[in-house]
Design a protein around this motif. Structure first.
Motif, PDB file in Angstrom:
ATOM      1  N   VAL A 122      -5.673   7.115  -5.635  1.00 44.18           N
ATOM      2  CA  VAL A 122      -4.993   7.222  -4.430  1.00 44.18           C
ATOM      3  C   VAL A 122      -5.901   6.520  -3.409  1.00 44.18           C
ATOM      4  O   VAL A 122      -5.489   5.992  -2.252  1.00 44.18           O
ATOM      5  CB  VAL A 122      -4.600   8.501  -3.874  1.00 44.18           C
ATOM      6  CG1 VAL A 122      -6.025   9.299  -3.290  1.00 44.18           C
ATOM      7  CG2 VAL A 122      -3.567   8.470  -2.994  1.00 44.18           C
ATOM      8  N   SER A 128       2.299   1.785  -3.590  1.00 44.02           N
ATOM      9  CA  SER A 128       1.172   2.133  -4.477  1.00 44.02           C
ATOM     10  C   SER A 128       0.672   3.727  -4.162  1.00 44.02           C
ATOM     11  O   SER A 128       0.571   4.448  -4.931  1.00 44.02           O
ATOM     12  CB  SER A 128       0.027   1.152  -4.214  1.00 44.02           C
ATOM     13  OG  SER A 128      -0.881   1.419  -5.239  1.00 44.02           O
ATOM     14  N   TYR A 129       0.890   3.908  -2.766  1.00 42.17           N
ATOM     15  CA  TYR A 129       0.341   5.370  -2.664  1.00 42.17           C
ATOM     16  C   TYR A 129       1.377   6.364  -3.108  1.00 42.17           C
ATOM     17  O   TYR A 129       1.085   7.576  -3.545  1.00 42.17           O
ATOM     18  CB  TYR A 129       0.333   5.482  -1.083  1.00 42.17           C
ATOM     19  CG  TYR A 129       0.077   6.992  -0.357  1.00 42.17           C
ATOM     20  CD1 TYR A 129      -1.357   7.330  -0.426  1.00 42.17           C
ATOM     21  CD2 TYR A 129       0.900   7.789   0.036  1.00 42.17           C
ATOM     22  CE1 TYR A 129      -1.567   8.471   0.018  1.00 42.17           C
ATOM     23  CE2 TYR A 129       0.528   9.009   0.178  1.00 42.17           C
ATOM     24  CZ  TYR A 129      -0.843   9.334   0.283  1.00 42.17           C
ATOM     25  OH  TYR A 129      -1.162  10.487   0.751  1.00 42.17           O
ATOM     26  N   ASP A 166      -7.134   3.551  -3.607  1.00 44.06           N
ATOM     27  CA  ASP A 166      -6.875   2.256  -3.690  1.00 44.06           C
ATOM     28  C   ASP A 166      -5.872   1.819  -2.589  1.00 44.06           C
ATOM     29  O   ASP A 166      -6.049   0.900  -1.960  1.00 44.06           O
ATOM     30  CB  ASP A 166      -6.413   1.741  -5.290  1.00 44.06           C
ATOM     31  CG  ASP A 166      -6.253   0.221  -5.269  1.00 44.06           C
ATOM     32  OD1 ASP A 166      -7.105  -0.586  -4.859  1.00 44.06           O
ATOM     33  OD2 ASP A 166      -4.980  -0.227  -5.985  1.00 44.06           O
ATOM     34  N   PRO A 167      -4.699   2.335  -2.534  1.00 37.22           N
ATOM     35  CA  PRO A 167      -3.712   2.051  -1.450  1.00 37.22           C
ATOM     36  C   PRO A 167      -4.361   2.316  -0.329  1.00 37.22           C
ATOM     37  O   PRO A 167      -3.961   1.827   0.618  1.00 37.22           O
ATOM     38  CB  PRO A 167      -2.385   2.918  -1.964  1.00 37.22           C
ATOM     39  CG  PRO A 167      -2.805   3.724  -2.757  1.00 37.22           C
ATOM     40  CD  PRO A 167      -3.934   3.346  -3.476  1.00 37.22           C
ATOM     41  N   ILE A 168      -4.751   3.590   0.017  1.00 27.93           N
ATOM     42  CA  ILE A 168      -5.452   3.815   1.378  1.00 27.93           C
ATOM     43  C   ILE A 168      -6.492   2.755   1.940  1.00 27.93           C
ATOM     44  O   ILE A 168      -6.356   2.247   2.786  1.00 27.93           O
ATOM     45  CB  ILE A 168      -6.156   5.039   1.265  1.00 27.93           C
ATOM     46  CG1 ILE A 168      -5.333   6.352   0.885  1.00 27.93           C
ATOM     47  CG2 ILE A 168      -7.028   5.533   2.464  1.00 27.93           C
ATOM     48  CD1 ILE A 168      -5.956   7.797   0.659  1.00 27.93           C
ATOM     49  N   PRO A 213       0.470   6.043  -7.363  1.00 30.22           N
ATOM     50  CA  PRO A 213      -0.983   5.633  -7.390  1.00 30.22           C
ATOM     51  C   PRO A 213      -1.084   5.435  -9.208  1.00 30.22           C
ATOM     52  O   PRO A 213      -0.618   6.181  -9.946  1.00 30.22           O
ATOM     53  CB  PRO A 213      -1.905   6.643  -7.321  1.00 30.22           C
ATOM     54  CG  PRO A 213      -1.009   7.756  -7.062  1.00 30.22           C
ATOM     55  CD  PRO A 213       0.413   7.616  -6.893  1.00 30.22           C
ATOM     56  N   ALA A 215       0.955  -1.137   0.024  1.00 28.47           N
ATOM     57  CA  ALA A 215       0.053   0.037   0.062  1.00 28.47           C
ATOM     58  C   ALA A 215       0.805   1.340   0.134  1.00 28.47           C
ATOM     59  O   ALA A 215       0.446   2.245  -0.636  1.00 28.47           O
ATOM     60  CB  ALA A 215      -1.033  -0.015   1.107  1.00 28.47           C
ATOM     61  N   TYR A 216       2.161   1.193   0.628  1.00 29.86           N
ATOM     62  CA  TYR A 216       3.038   2.395   0.822  1.00 29.86           C
ATOM     63  C   TYR A 216       3.612   2.690  -0.591  1.00 29.86           C
ATOM     64  O   TYR A 216       3.426   3.772  -0.981  1.00 29.86           O
ATOM     65  CB  TYR A 216       3.981   2.096   1.871  1.00 29.86           C
ATOM     66  CG  TYR A 216       4.950   3.065   1.878  1.00 29.86           C
ATOM     67  CD1 TYR A 216       4.849   4.453   2.421  1.00 29.86           C
ATOM     68  CD2 TYR A 216       6.378   2.880   1.332  1.00 29.86           C
ATOM     69  CE1 TYR A 216       5.921   5.422   2.318  1.00 29.86           C
ATOM     70  CE2 TYR A 216       7.322   3.953   1.238  1.00 29.86           C
ATOM     71  CZ  TYR A 216       7.068   5.136   1.880  1.00 29.86           C
ATOM     72  OH  TYR A 216       7.993   6.086   2.026  1.00 29.86           O
TER      73      TYR A 216
END
Length: 295
Positions: free
Chosen positions: A173, A99-100, A175-177, A103, A96-97
């Motif tokens: 954004v 990808s953030y 999605d990763p959140i 994005p 997730a990090y």
């Protein structure tokens, strides 16, 4: 135990099917939130295998080295399952990090969501079955596996909703959140699972309602005795252990005291199921005038 082992084997097969579906959904969309769902399914498969091995071991009869049986093996399985859940959450947070930081828009999100939805329905059905059967057979490993799957279902529903919002809004954004939120939910579930299993390993007493049932049964069926005290209980897997002191009149014969104990053991098992019961018989001068008074 055969039916319990069959359910554990079924969990392995179901886990592989769900894993395949969820990874397919991730492959189609590139969603890190769907990847987090797939990573948790990898843990599901591993823990299902561990649960099967633990259930098989706990079913072994007592031997010279383990005179009380192998029932606690299921608790070790549940603790390991909790550890693996925590590791999965850390992996998801890592994905997730990154990808953030970078994005990206999702590919074919609706097909991916449909496939993930099918996998979630399968998990929900199987989790409900495992929890119900695990409670009926007092199997910590099955209950832990079912609860973990139910956590996966809750996470999956959140993922489905979040990815749908991300696809409709175009805000990549999200999605990763969402993946990070899934990881935090998994961490909480893993901690709860380990805490509950450690209670079993530490020989925690039975729950208050069960203790009350045992005390009432002793009071009602210890005909010929005076009182019972120093009641101790614990549970190891599917087996319940109970021991207490039973005070009888000093003139009571060994045979009569034995009959009282037999009646008590039968009555307790009729109320709570299979249990290993140890009763220490004492003469009336050992009465503490406390504990369980026989009616």
């Amino acid at each position: 135990m055969t039916s319990v082992r069959n359910l554990a084997q079924g969990s392995i097969a179901i886990g592989l099917i769900v894993l395949g579906l969820k990874y397919w959904a991730y492959h189609l969309t590139g969603s890190v939130a769907l990847l987090s769902d797939a990573i948790e399914s990898i843990v599901n498969v591993v823990t299902a295998i561990v649960a099967y091995l633990a259930i098989s071991l706990s079913a072994k009869p007592a031997d010279d080295e383990h005179p009380y049986g192998h029932h606690k093996a299921e608790y070790f399985s549940a603790v390991l399952e909790g550890v693996l859940i925590v590791l999965a959450a850390i992996l998801i947070l890592r994905e997730a990090y990154f990808s953030y930081l970078a994005p990206r828009q999702l590919d074919t999100p609706w097909l991916g969501l449909a496939i993930n939805g099918v996998a979630t329905v399968i998990n929900l059905s199987w989790a409900s079955l495992l929890i119900n059967r695990g409670r009926a057979r007092r199997s910590p490993a099955l209950i832990a596996d079912g609860r973990h799957l139910m956590t996966d279902v809750v996470s999956s529903l959140g993922v489905l909703a979040g990815v749908a919002v991300a696809a409709l809004s175009g805000i990549a954004v999200l999605d990763p959140i969402l993946a990070a939120l899934v990881a935090l939910n998994i961490l909480w579930a893993g901690w709860g699972l380990m805490k509950e299993s450690l209670s079993g390993l530490m020989d925690e007493a039975l729950e208050p309602a069960m203790l009350a049932t045992i005390k009432q049964t002793i009071s009602a069926h210890a005909v010929g005795a005076i009182e019972a005290h120093d009641l101790r209980t614990r549970r190891a897997g599917s087996m319940t252990f109970i021991d207490f002191h039973l005070v009888v009149a000093g003139s009571t014969t060994v045979s009569a005291a034995h009959d009282i104990c037999d009646n008590l053991e039968q009555a307790i098992r009729a109320e709570i199921g299979e249990a290993l019961i140890t009763i220490h018989v004492e003469p009336d001068d050992k009465a503490k005038h406390s504990g369980i008074v026989v009616l």
